[in-house]
Design an enzyme around this catalytic site. Structure first.
Site, mmCIF file in Angstrom:
data_model
loop_
_atom_site.group_PDB
_atom_site.id
_atom_site.type_symbol
_atom_site.label_atom_id
_atom_site.label_comp_id
_atom_site.label_asym_id
_atom_site.label_seq_id
_atom_site.Cartn_x
_atom_site.Cartn_y
_atom_site.Cartn_z
ATOM 1 N N ASN A 38 -31.277 21.759 -59.851
ATOM 2 C CA ASN A 38 -31.884 21.969 -58.542
ATOM 3 C C ASN A 38 -30.817 22.514 -57.595
ATOM 4 O O ASN A 38 -29.659 22.086 -57.650
ATOM 5 C CB ASN A 38 -32.443 20.646 -57.993
ATOM 6 C CG ASN A 38 -33.575 20.108 -58.857
ATOM 7 O OD1 ASN A 38 -34.365 20.874 -59.406
ATOM 8 N ND2 ASN A 38 -33.657 18.794 -58.992
ATOM 9 N N HIS A 55 -25.049 19.261 -60.402
ATOM 10 C CA HIS A 55 -25.363 18.444 -61.577
ATOM 11 C C HIS A 55 -26.495 19.081 -62.345
ATOM 12 O O HIS A 55 -27.356 19.773 -61.770
ATOM 13 C CB HIS A 55 -25.722 17.001 -61.186
ATOM 14 C CG HIS A 55 -26.796 16.901 -60.148
ATOM 15 N ND1 HIS A 55 -26.552 17.109 -58.808
ATOM 16 C CD2 HIS A 55 -28.127 16.645 -60.255
ATOM 17 C CE1 HIS A 55 -27.684 16.970 -58.132
ATOM 18 N NE2 HIS A 55 -28.659 16.692 -58.991
HETATM 19 P P1 DGP Z 1 -31.315 16.074 -57.443
HETATM 20 O O1 DGP Z 1 -32.669 15.892 -56.830
HETATM 21 O O2 DGP Z 1 -31.295 17.255 -58.399
HETATM 22 O O3 DGP Z 1 -30.198 16.148 -56.413
HETATM 23 O O4 DGP Z 1 -31.095 14.798 -58.353
HETATM 24 C C1 DGP Z 1 -30.283 13.720 -57.986
HETATM 25 C C2 DGP Z 1 -30.474 12.654 -59.036
HETATM 26 O O5 DGP Z 1 -29.418 11.737 -58.898
HETATM 27 C C3 DGP Z 1 -31.774 11.851 -58.901
HETATM 28 O O6 DGP Z 1 -32.565 12.046 -60.083
HETATM 29 C C4 DGP Z 1 -31.330 10.407 -58.788
HETATM 30 C C5 DGP Z 1 -29.880 10.459 -59.208
HETATM 31 N N1 DGP Z 1 -29.012 9.510 -58.518
HETATM 32 C C6 DGP Z 1 -28.847 9.403 -57.170
HETATM 33 N N2 DGP Z 1 -27.961 8.439 -56.882
HETATM 34 C C7 DGP Z 1 -27.538 7.945 -58.076
HETATM 35 C C8 DGP Z 1 -26.613 6.927 -58.431
HETATM 36 O O7 DGP Z 1 -25.989 6.267 -57.591
HETATM 37 N N3 DGP Z 1 -26.443 6.685 -59.752
HETATM 38 C C9 DGP Z 1 -27.122 7.398 -60.726
HETATM 39 N N4 DGP Z 1 -26.883 7.066 -61.988
HETATM 40 N N5 DGP Z 1 -28.008 8.359 -60.412
HETATM 41 C C10 DGP Z 1 -28.195 8.634 -59.109
#
Ligand code: DGP
Length: 113
Positions: free
Chosen positions: A86, A99
């Site tokens: 994204n 990511h």
């Molecule tokens: P996006 O919408 O592409 O920016 O996805 C961000 C993703 O990151 C979302 O699916 C949830 C994940 N995420 C957010 N905070 C954390 C965290 O603290 N730990 C982990 N493992 N994932 C996280």
């Protein structure tokens, strides 16, 4: 000093995560809000805000290589999986640190949005 983003804090070991891969450049860990039985984030250690700000770099190839390796390890490679990046607000990016989402473990919808 500016507050570091959540993924920089995970890279620094300040916030726990369920890691599947770590090397000098890239880490992979399970998404905290899984959208599929397998939902893993592949993340560069360097703070690059989005794919739009990557510039000339071999890093994207490395991220895809790690995602493919993790898919193999997770046992989803044969059945198939989806890689998603994204970019920006309208692209659905919430965390401002580049990511790649690795999604699999079920038949994913054909829709792209
Ligand atoms: P996006 O919408 O592409 O920016 O996805 C961000 C993703 O990151 C979302 O699916 C949830 C994940 N995420 C957010 N905070 C954390 C965290 O603290 N730990 C982990 N493992 N994932 C996280």
């Amino acid at each position: 000093m500016a507050e570091r983003c959540i993924f920089c804090r995970i890279v620094a070991g300040e916030v726990p995560a369920s890691f599947l891969h770590q090397d000098e450049e890239v880490i992979a860990f399970r998404d905290i809000e899984p959208q599929a039985p397998t939902h893993i984030l592949v993340v560069p250690k360097a703070h690059i805000p989005s794919i739009g700000e990557l510039g000339q770099s071999e890093l994207i190839g490395r991220l895809i290589q790690v995602a493919n390796q993790v898919a193999q390890k997770e046992g989803i490679a044969k059945a198939g999986y989806r890689l998603v990046i994204n970019c920006g607000r309208e692209g659905g990016q919430v965390v401002p640190h580049l990511h790649l989402h690795l999604l699999g473990g079920r038949k994913l919808s054909g829709s792209l949005g």
